[in-house]
Design a protein around this motif. Structure first.
Motif, PDB file in Angstrom:
ATOM      1  N   GLY A 198       8.207  -6.804 -19.532  1.00 56.31           N
ATOM      2  CA  GLY A 198       9.358  -6.687 -20.187  1.00 56.31           C
ATOM      3  C   GLY A 198      10.169  -5.923 -19.041  1.00 56.31           C
ATOM      4  N   MET A 199      10.100  -6.681 -17.679  1.00 61.72           N
ATOM      5  CA  MET A 199      10.346  -5.677 -16.772  1.00 61.72           C
ATOM      6  C   MET A 199      10.541  -6.798 -15.497  1.00 61.72           C
ATOM      7  SD  MET A 199       6.973  -4.011 -15.113  1.00 61.72           S
ATOM      8  CE  MET A 199       8.093  -2.932 -14.051  1.00 61.72           C
ATOM      9  N   ILE A 200      11.600  -6.305 -14.401  1.00 64.19           N
ATOM     10  CA  ILE A 200      12.283  -7.114 -13.883  1.00 64.19           C
ATOM     11  C   ILE A 200      10.689  -6.561 -12.497  1.00 64.19           C
ATOM     12  CG2 ILE A 200      14.027  -8.233 -11.778  1.00 64.19           C
ATOM     13  CD1 ILE A 200      15.720  -7.940 -14.270  1.00 64.19           C
ATOM     14  N   ARG A 201      10.163  -7.811 -12.149  1.00 58.86           N
ATOM     15  CA  ARG A 201       9.755  -6.833 -10.728  1.00 58.86           C
ATOM     16  C   ARG A 201       9.893  -7.581  -9.136  1.00 58.86           C
ATOM     17  NH1 ARG A 201       3.896  -8.704 -12.507  1.00 58.86           N
ATOM     18  NH2 ARG A 201       3.104  -7.612 -10.754  1.00 58.86           N
ATOM     19  N   ASN A 202       9.785  -6.618  -8.214  1.00 60.73           N
ATOM     20  CA  ASN A 202      10.942  -6.895  -6.839  1.00 60.73           C
ATOM     21  C   ASN A 202       9.563  -6.808  -5.862  1.00 60.73           C
ATOM     22  OD1 ASN A 202      13.861  -6.821  -7.654  1.00 60.73           O
ATOM     23  ND2 ASN A 202      13.061  -5.343  -8.887  1.00 60.73           N
ATOM     24  N   PHE A 203       9.896  -7.735  -5.093  1.00 64.53           N
ATOM     25  CA  PHE A 203       7.975  -8.200  -4.189  1.00 64.53           C
ATOM     26  C   PHE A 203       9.332  -7.679  -2.650  1.00 64.53           C
ATOM     27  CE2 PHE A 203       6.786  -8.693  -8.109  1.00 64.53           C
ATOM     28  CZ  PHE A 203       5.365  -8.684  -8.465  1.00 64.53           C
ATOM     29  N   TYR A 204       8.759  -7.360  -1.836  1.00 59.28           N
ATOM     30  CA  TYR A 204       9.404  -7.631  -0.293  1.00 59.28           C
ATOM     31  C   TYR A 204       8.287  -8.054   0.391  1.00 59.28           C
ATOM     32  CZ  TYR A 204      13.114  -5.105  -1.891  1.00 59.28           C
ATOM     33  OH  TYR A 204      14.459  -4.742  -3.294  1.00 59.28           O
ATOM     34  N   SER A 205       8.591  -8.437   1.802  1.00 61.60           N
ATOM     35  CA  SER A 205       7.757  -9.016   2.238  1.00 61.60           C
ATOM     36  C   SER A 205       7.925  -8.010   4.388  1.00 61.60           C
ATOM     37  CB  SER A 205       8.025 -10.446   3.109  1.00 61.60           C
ATOM     38  OG  SER A 205       7.835 -10.917   4.653  1.00 61.60           O
ATOM     39  N   MET A 206       6.806  -7.024   3.861  1.00 63.44           N
ATOM     40  CA  MET A 206       7.058  -6.339   4.971  1.00 63.44           C
ATOM     41  C   MET A 206       5.506  -5.481   5.990  1.00 63.44           C
ATOM     42  SD  MET A 206       7.428  -3.219   2.824  1.00 63.44           S
ATOM     43  CE  MET A 206       7.884  -1.909   3.682  1.00 63.44           C
ATOM     44  N   PRO A 207       5.563  -5.872   7.088  1.00 65.70           N
ATOM     45  CA  PRO A 207       4.803  -5.230   8.521  1.00 65.70           C
ATOM     46  C   PRO A 207       3.526  -4.318   7.795  1.00 65.70           C
ATOM     47  CG  PRO A 207       6.393  -5.070   9.356  1.00 65.70           C
ATOM     48  CD  PRO A 207       6.898  -5.507   7.648  1.00 65.70           C
ATOM     49  N   TYR A 208       2.643  -4.412   7.891  1.00 65.97           N
ATOM     50  CA  TYR A 208       1.573  -3.062   7.602  1.00 65.97           C
ATOM     51  C   TYR A 208       0.674  -3.442   8.128  1.00 65.97           C
ATOM     52  CZ  TYR A 208      -1.093  -0.685   4.531  1.00 65.97           C
ATOM     53  OH  TYR A 208      -2.035   0.850   5.010  1.00 65.97           O
ATOM     54  N   GLU A 209       0.014  -2.397   8.647  1.00 69.55           N
ATOM     55  CA  GLU A 209      -1.017  -2.290   9.959  1.00 69.55           C
ATOM     56  C   GLU A 209      -2.336  -2.213   9.223  1.00 69.55           C
ATOM     57  OE1 GLU A 209      -2.876   0.605  14.104  1.00 69.55           O
ATOM     58  OE2 GLU A 209      -0.231   0.291  13.993  1.00 69.55           O
ATOM     59  N   GLN A 210      -3.040  -3.260   9.395  1.00 72.65           N
ATOM     60  CA  GLN A 210      -4.641  -3.137   8.601  1.00 72.65           C
ATOM     61  C   GLN A 210      -5.779  -3.622   9.768  1.00 72.65           C
ATOM     62  OE1 GLN A 210      -4.975  -6.268   5.667  1.00 72.65           O
ATOM     63  NE2 GLN A 210      -5.474  -4.139   4.296  1.00 72.65           N
ATOM     64  N   ASN A 211      -6.689  -2.879  10.502  1.00 70.91           N
ATOM     65  CA  ASN A 211      -7.522  -2.747  10.825  1.00 70.91           C
ATOM     66  C   ASN A 211      -7.158  -2.999  12.327  1.00 70.91           C
ATOM     67  OD1 ASN A 211      -9.560  -3.059   8.560  1.00 70.91           O
ATOM     68  ND2 ASN A 211      -8.822  -4.897   8.232  1.00 70.91           N
ATOM     69  N   GLY A 212      -5.955  -2.780  12.854  1.00 67.87           N
ATOM     70  CA  GLY A 212      -5.593  -2.294  14.346  1.00 67.87           C
ATOM     71  C   GLY A 212      -4.546  -3.668  14.625  1.00 67.87           C
ATOM     72  N   HIS A 213      -4.502  -4.211  13.390  1.00 67.72           N
ATOM     73  CA  HIS A 213      -3.626  -5.053  13.214  1.00 67.72           C
ATOM     74  C   HIS A 213      -2.457  -5.763  12.394  1.00 67.72           C
ATOM     75  CE1 HIS A 213      -6.369  -7.123  16.392  1.00 67.72           C
ATOM     76  NE2 HIS A 213      -7.174  -6.666  15.780  1.00 67.72           N
ATOM     77  N   GLU A 214      -0.865  -5.641  13.085  1.00 70.24           N
ATOM     78  CA  GLU A 214      -0.116  -5.603  12.159  1.00 70.24           C
ATOM     79  C   GLU A 214       0.251  -6.667  11.426  1.00 70.24           C
ATOM     80  OE1 GLU A 214       4.016  -4.824  13.167  1.00 70.24           O
ATOM     81  OE2 GLU A 214       3.926  -2.881  12.978  1.00 70.24           O
ATOM     82  N   ARG A 215       0.092  -7.091  10.420  1.00 70.31           N
ATOM     83  CA  ARG A 215       1.177  -8.511  10.035  1.00 70.31           C
ATOM     84  C   ARG A 215       1.630  -8.028   8.480  1.00 70.31           C
ATOM     85  NH1 ARG A 215      -2.986 -10.666   5.824  1.00 70.31           N
ATOM     86  NH2 ARG A 215      -4.186  -9.147   4.927  1.00 70.31           N
ATOM     87  N   LEU A 216       2.326  -9.374   8.392  1.00 66.16           N
ATOM     88  CA  LEU A 216       3.556  -9.445   6.954  1.00 66.16           C
ATOM     89  C   LEU A 216       2.227  -9.288   6.162  1.00 66.16           C
ATOM     90  CD1 LEU A 216       5.763 -11.728   8.241  1.00 66.16           C
ATOM     91  CD2 LEU A 216       6.083  -9.055   7.821  1.00 66.16           C
ATOM     92  N   MET A 217       2.724  -8.713   5.083  1.00 72.24           N
ATOM     93  CA  MET A 217       2.390  -9.047   3.499  1.00 72.24           C
ATOM     94  C   MET A 217       3.304  -8.439   2.272  1.00 72.24           C
ATOM     95  SD  MET A 217      -1.283  -6.173   4.637  1.00 72.24           S
ATOM     96  CE  MET A 217      -1.829  -6.216   2.349  1.00 72.24           C
ATOM     97  N   PHE A 218       3.006  -8.907   1.187  1.00 75.11           N
ATOM     98  CA  PHE A 218       3.783  -8.548  -0.323  1.00 75.11           C
ATOM     99  C   PHE A 218       3.441  -7.926  -0.559  1.00 75.11           C
ATOM    100  CE2 PHE A 218       4.486 -13.445  -0.047  1.00 75.11           C
ATOM    101  CZ  PHE A 218       5.940 -13.352  -0.026  1.00 75.11           C
TER     102      PHE A 218
END
Length: 205
Positions: free
Chosen positions: A81-101
């Motif tokens: 019963g809600m509107i959910r909003n998702f963004y594509s953003m860069p995130y550093e993981q294990n020393g590597h930056e990649r796009l994630m939702f």
């Protein structure tokens, strides 16, 4: 981000024919997708955060878009019963930056995002992390909420729903730790409850 062009070529705009009756029904929700090129697509949407892919179903045809093709998407989640909003953003993981939702959870002074993943129920209970039962999967699996804190100074990091993680993420001193503990006790808050977790962050940021 060096591999973004390669991943984009591999994952971009997969197209396949599928009849609505052949696809899971519960997970499809009406929504919109804003592509990086500026186009807005509207239809039934299903997302897979583990694979960072969004599916759009329209007139019996399904198109899949990777995180490298999408800026933002939103869905009307009828089950919750809600509107959910998702963004594509860069995130550093294990020393590597990649796009994630990331799903936007809260925004006021700081921004709190979350990502849901499917794990064994036993693992979720042992870790004492927030989870929701999802009947569309095997009964031994649950969806776990993992939180990410975006601060005004630009830092973006994972944060867990426990006292020590909040202390470390917010770099609280001894007096602030005492203040937070009192705030939790006085208001009978449970850090595994999303609303209570946000109240504590809001109080201490």
């Amino acid at each position: 981000m060096r591999s973004s062009s390669i991943c984009c070529l591999i994952l971009m705009c997969l197209l396949f024919n599928a009849h609505a009756s052949d696809l899971p029904k519960r997970d499809w929700n009406w929504g919109k997708i804003l592509l990086k090129e500026g186009n807005v697509l509207e239809g039934e949407i299903q997302h897979d955060l583990d694979q960072n892919v969004v599916l759009l179903k329209k007139e019996g045809v399904v198109k899949a878009f990777s995180v490298y093709n999408v800026n933002y998407f939103k869905v009307i989640d009828e089950d919750r019963g809600m509107i959910r909003n998702f963004y594509s953003m860069p995130y550093e993981q294990n020393g590597h930056e990649r796009l994630m939702f990331f799903e936007l959870v809260f925004e006021d002074g700081f921004v709190l995002f979350s990502r849901e993943s499917k794990v064994a129920k036993k693992h979720a209970q042992l870790k004492k992390v927030p989870y929701v039962q999802d009947g569309t999967y095997d009964s031994s699996l649950v969806k776990v909420s993992n939180y990410y804190l975006f601060m005004p100074d630009g830092t973006f990091q994972a944060i867990h729903t426990d006292f020590s993680s909040i202390v470390d993420s917010l770099s609280l001193n001894k007096e602030e730790k005492k203040e937070m503990r009192q705030f939790i006790l006085q208001n009978d808050l449970d850090l595994n409850d999303r609303s209570d977790f946000i109240k504590v962050l809001y109080e201490m940021v």
